[in-house]
Write a protein that holds these residues in place. Structure first.
Motif, PDB file in Angstrom:
ATOM      1  N   TRP A 138       6.552  -0.863   7.414  1.00  0.00           N
ATOM      2  CA  TRP A 138       6.455   0.272   6.843  1.00  0.00           C
ATOM      3  C   TRP A 138       7.576   1.201   6.613  1.00  0.00           C
ATOM      4  CZ3 TRP A 138       7.797   5.385   8.159  1.00  0.00           C
ATOM      5  CH2 TRP A 138       7.258   6.187   7.717  1.00  0.00           C
ATOM      6  N   VAL A 139       7.800   1.860   5.381  1.00  0.00           N
ATOM      7  CA  VAL A 139       8.955   2.405   5.358  1.00  0.00           C
ATOM      8  C   VAL A 139       8.705   3.509   4.321  1.00  0.00           C
ATOM      9  CG1 VAL A 139       9.504   0.887   3.144  1.00  0.00           C
ATOM     10  CG2 VAL A 139      11.555   2.051   4.641  1.00  0.00           C
ATOM     11  N   CYS A 170       0.900  -1.084   0.014  1.00  0.00           N
ATOM     12  CA  CYS A 170      -0.059  -0.081   0.024  1.00  0.00           C
ATOM     13  C   CYS A 170       0.844   1.235  -0.023  1.00  0.00           C
ATOM     14  CB  CYS A 170      -0.972   0.013   1.388  1.00  0.00           C
ATOM     15  SG  CYS A 170      -1.941   1.333   1.444  1.00  0.00           S
ATOM     16  N   ALA A 171       0.740   2.246  -0.781  1.00  0.00           N
ATOM     17  CA  ALA A 171       1.487   3.445  -0.978  1.00  0.00           C
ATOM     18  C   ALA A 171       0.505   4.469  -0.740  1.00  0.00           C
ATOM     19  CB  ALA A 171       1.806   3.683  -2.590  1.00  0.00           C
ATOM     20  N   GLY A 172       1.275   5.628   0.291  1.00  0.00           N
ATOM     21  CA  GLY A 172       0.395   6.816   0.336  1.00  0.00           C
ATOM     22  C   GLY A 172      -0.136   6.789   2.047  1.00  0.00           C
ATOM     23  N   LEU A 173       0.279   5.977   2.927  1.00  0.00           N
ATOM     24  CA  LEU A 173      -0.015   5.883   4.213  1.00  0.00           C
ATOM     25  C   LEU A 173       1.088   6.423   5.128  1.00  0.00           C
ATOM     26  CD1 LEU A 173      -2.328   2.608   4.708  1.00  0.00           C
ATOM     27  CD2 LEU A 173      -3.071   4.860   3.975  1.00  0.00           C
ATOM     28  N   GLY A 187      -7.259   6.311   1.651  1.00  0.00           N
ATOM     29  CA  GLY A 187      -6.573   6.863   0.455  1.00  0.00           C
ATOM     30  C   GLY A 187      -5.489   6.153   0.037  1.00  0.00           C
ATOM     31  N   GLY A 188      -5.215   4.872   0.637  1.00  0.00           N
ATOM     32  CA  GLY A 188      -3.950   4.455   0.011  1.00  0.00           C
ATOM     33  C   GLY A 188      -3.814   3.603  -1.248  1.00  0.00           C
ATOM     34  N   GLU A 189      -2.913   3.563  -2.008  1.00  0.00           N
ATOM     35  CA  GLU A 189      -3.225   2.734  -3.551  1.00  0.00           C
ATOM     36  C   GLU A 189      -2.574   1.237  -3.093  1.00  0.00           C
ATOM     37  OE1 GLU A 189      -0.555   5.203  -6.142  1.00  0.00           O
ATOM     38  OE2 GLU A 189      -1.536   6.815  -5.322  1.00  0.00           O
ATOM     39  N   VAL A 190      -3.295   0.242  -3.425  1.00  0.00           N
ATOM     40  CA  VAL A 190      -3.083  -1.065  -3.182  1.00  0.00           C
ATOM     41  C   VAL A 190      -2.646  -1.881  -4.089  1.00  0.00           C
ATOM     42  CG1 VAL A 190      -3.626  -3.091  -1.445  1.00  0.00           C
ATOM     43  CG2 VAL A 190      -4.316  -0.470  -0.994  1.00  0.00           C
ATOM     44  N   ARG A 191      -1.734  -2.648  -3.985  1.00  0.00           N
ATOM     45  CA  ARG A 191      -1.710  -3.895  -4.988  1.00  0.00           C
ATOM     46  C   ARG A 191      -1.137  -5.181  -4.342  1.00  0.00           C
ATOM     47  NH1 ARG A 191       3.282  -5.436  -7.507  1.00  0.00           N
ATOM     48  NH2 ARG A 191       5.006  -4.329  -6.951  1.00  0.00           N
ATOM     49  N   VAL A 192      -1.655  -6.202  -4.863  1.00  0.00           N
ATOM     50  CA  VAL A 192      -1.125  -7.596  -4.486  1.00  0.00           C
ATOM     51  C   VAL A 192       0.176  -7.730  -5.138  1.00  0.00           C
ATOM     52  CG1 VAL A 192      -1.753 -10.001  -4.131  1.00  0.00           C
ATOM     53  CG2 VAL A 192      -3.680  -8.178  -4.143  1.00  0.00           C
ATOM     54  N   MET A 193       1.122  -8.203  -4.434  1.00  0.00           N
ATOM     55  CA  MET A 193       2.342  -8.626  -4.990  1.00  0.00           C
ATOM     56  C   MET A 193       2.616  -9.864  -5.343  1.00  0.00           C
ATOM     57  SD  MET A 193       4.921  -6.493  -2.332  1.00  0.00           S
ATOM     58  CE  MET A 193       6.499  -6.755  -3.561  1.00  0.00           C
ATOM     59  N   ASP A 194       3.204 -10.197  -6.391  1.00  0.00           N
ATOM     60  CA  ASP A 194       3.645 -11.580  -6.931  1.00  0.00           C
ATOM     61  C   ASP A 194       4.472 -12.314  -5.642  1.00  0.00           C
ATOM     62  OD1 ASP A 194       4.268 -13.621  -8.864  1.00  0.00           O
ATOM     63  OD2 ASP A 194       6.148 -13.026  -8.254  1.00  0.00           O
ATOM     64  N   ASN A 195       4.115 -13.409  -5.415  1.00  0.00           N
ATOM     65  CA  ASN A 195       4.897 -14.144  -4.235  1.00  0.00           C
ATOM     66  C   ASN A 195       6.375 -14.191  -4.342  1.00  0.00           C
ATOM     67  OD1 ASN A 195       2.638 -14.342  -2.426  1.00  0.00           O
ATOM     68  ND2 ASN A 195       2.291 -16.429  -3.017  1.00  0.00           N
ATOM     69  N   ARG A 231       7.417   9.025  -0.851  1.00  0.00           N
ATOM     70  CA  ARG A 231       6.195   8.080  -0.796  1.00  0.00           C
ATOM     71  C   ARG A 231       6.400   7.182   0.357  1.00  0.00           C
ATOM     72  NH1 ARG A 231       2.533   6.226  -5.616  1.00  0.00           N
ATOM     73  NH2 ARG A 231       1.035   7.103  -4.125  1.00  0.00           N
ATOM     74  N   ASP A 232       5.344   6.857   1.214  1.00  0.00           N
ATOM     75  CA  ASP A 232       5.688   6.014   1.954  1.00  0.00           C
ATOM     76  C   ASP A 232       4.606   4.807   1.881  1.00  0.00           C
ATOM     77  OD1 ASP A 232       6.279   7.886   3.910  1.00  0.00           O
ATOM     78  OD2 ASP A 232       4.567   8.700   4.557  1.00  0.00           O
ATOM     79  N   PHE A 233       5.128   3.550   2.210  1.00  0.00           N
ATOM     80  CA  PHE A 233       4.781   2.095   1.853  1.00  0.00           C
ATOM     81  C   PHE A 233       4.440   1.428   3.232  1.00  0.00           C
ATOM     82  CE2 PHE A 233       7.152   3.805  -2.009  1.00  0.00           C
ATOM     83  CZ  PHE A 233       6.181   3.452  -3.109  1.00  0.00           C
ATOM     84  N   LEU A 234       3.515   0.638   3.019  1.00  0.00           N
ATOM     85  CA  LEU A 234       3.132  -0.222   4.010  1.00  0.00           C
ATOM     86  C   LEU A 234       3.066  -1.736   3.278  1.00  0.00           C
ATOM     87  CD1 LEU A 234       2.226  -1.319   6.720  1.00  0.00           C
ATOM     88  CD2 LEU A 234       0.101  -0.755   6.291  1.00  0.00           C
TER      89      LEU A 234
END
Length: 382
Positions: free
Chosen positions: A208-209, A181-184, A247-255, A218-221
């Protein structure tokens, strides 16, 4: 007694007789950790091998000098693992099982499955009198009285030379998914993690970083789910909805991609762990998971759902960092010293309070009366 164990005992007896300090060492992957390195090296690498493995009982017994990567490969062949994900520094081959227990460090899954200490069933060791002692066993309910085997976890070899360890292992989870998730910001991420922590979710790890190299910054969780297939599949949409609501932008990552990232987080090879300047040291803040984001002027990486927070700061910041951590019920450790290495001036660990300090001193006197094991590695006078 086999030859490698006899050689260790002979070295210890000789050192105790003339007061020569011994520096207990496996692969040297954690030489950076702790106060100082003193004494003649006592090499544990010849004392290697898996002595017992019962996959159906979820128990393995291994000698201290065994490379961690060898143990993990053996477990993987049977679909099992060390669930606490022990970190491996200085290359996978360098870390040994004895060093893993002596350092007591755990990886990203620690907040969900427990620490190294929770998986140690028993240990064998040689104390400062050259006596071979065994504590615990190979089942969970084997301790009546003081659990000495788990006392050795995180003691950095100051109480004895670990020779053999029995560990609980677990099956590899059948399903896994990682959400990015980007934006938190940090506080938003902590609030979400605390809310999820009160729900029946298969939440395995989080990180979180802030990415200062991106434009804009950008912040990423990152959140990892592990468990039964149905549990992971049902939890994913719920977490995504919660992150979208903020308001986060979310994607499911490849394992495969996510697995490499979690390994890099565990082994501290992520870009964040690259020293930003020679005068900076890496600090580890151990805090309650519910602690708020701390107003510190340093970039942070947050793990364990808020319980572990990393930052680079000069050693002169020690009083401020330790005060900030103490105010929320935590502590601050100088995990890696600056290139100037002022660790002899700046204590690596928070000072022990008088009652606890007395207990440590009495334990040290009982297990290592001559004071030869890893002298001053844990505390300057220990």
């Amino acid at each position: 007694m086999d030859s490698s164990l006899r050689q260790l005992t002979d070295r210890i007896l000789a050192a105790a007789a003339d007061g020569t300090p011994l520096r207990i060492r496996g692969g040297g992957s954690k030489d950076f950790y702790g106060q100082t390195l003193q004494g003649d090296v006592l090499d544990l690498r010849p004392h290697t091998g898996i002595t017992s493995y019962e996959p159906t009982e979820l128990v393995v017994t291994v000698r201290a000098g065994t490379p961690l990567v060898h143990l993990e490969a053996t477990l993987a062949e049977r679909g099992q693992c060390l669930a606490f994900e022990p970190p491996r520094f200085a290359g996978a081959d360098a870390s040994t099982c004895g060093g893993m227990v002596a350092a007591g460090l755990s990886g990203p899954a620690r907040a969900s499955v427990g620490s190294v200490r929770d998986f140690v069933l028993g240990v064998s060791l040689i104390n400062g009198r050259g006596e071979a002692l065994t504590f615990g066993g190979q089942v969970m309910k084997n301790v009546a009285g003081y659990d000495v085997s788990r006392l050795m976890v995180g003691a950095l070899g100051t109480l004895g030379v670990l020779t053999e360890i029995s560990l609980k292992v677990l099956p590899v989870a059948p399903a896994e998914a990682t959400l990015m998730c980007a934006g938190l910001n940090q506080q938003q991420a902590l609030d979400l993690l605390n809310r999820w922590g009160g729900q029946p979710l298969p939440l395995s790890a989080s990180c979180w970083v802030r990415d200062d190299t991106a434009t804009p910054v950008r912040d990423f969780l990152f959140v990892r789910l592990r468990g039964a297939i149905a549990a992971v599949q049902s939890a994913g949409p719920r977490l995504i909805a919660d992150m979208h609501a903020l308001g986060g932008e979310v994607r499911v990552m490849d394992n495969t991609e996510a697995g490499a990232d979690w390994t890099a987080c565990r082994d501290q090879t992520l870009p964040f762990f690259t020293r930003p300047a020679p005068e900076m040291g890496l600090w580890r803040l151990s805090l309650p998971q519910t602690a708020p984001a701390l107003p510190l002027p340093y970039a942070q990486l947050v793990e364990w759902h808020g319980g572990q927070r990393w930052l680079w700061a000069p050693e002169s910041a020690a009083p401020a960092l330790r005060q900030a951590a103490a105010e929320v019920g935590g502590s601050a450790t100088l995990f890696i010293a600056s290139c100037g290495d002022n660790s002899k001036v700046t204590p690596r660990f928070d000072a022990l309070k008088p009652p606890l300090d007395g207990i440590h001193q009495r334990l040290k006197a009982e297990f290592d009366p001559a004071g030869i094991f890893n002298r001053a590695r844990l505390y300057p006078d220990f």
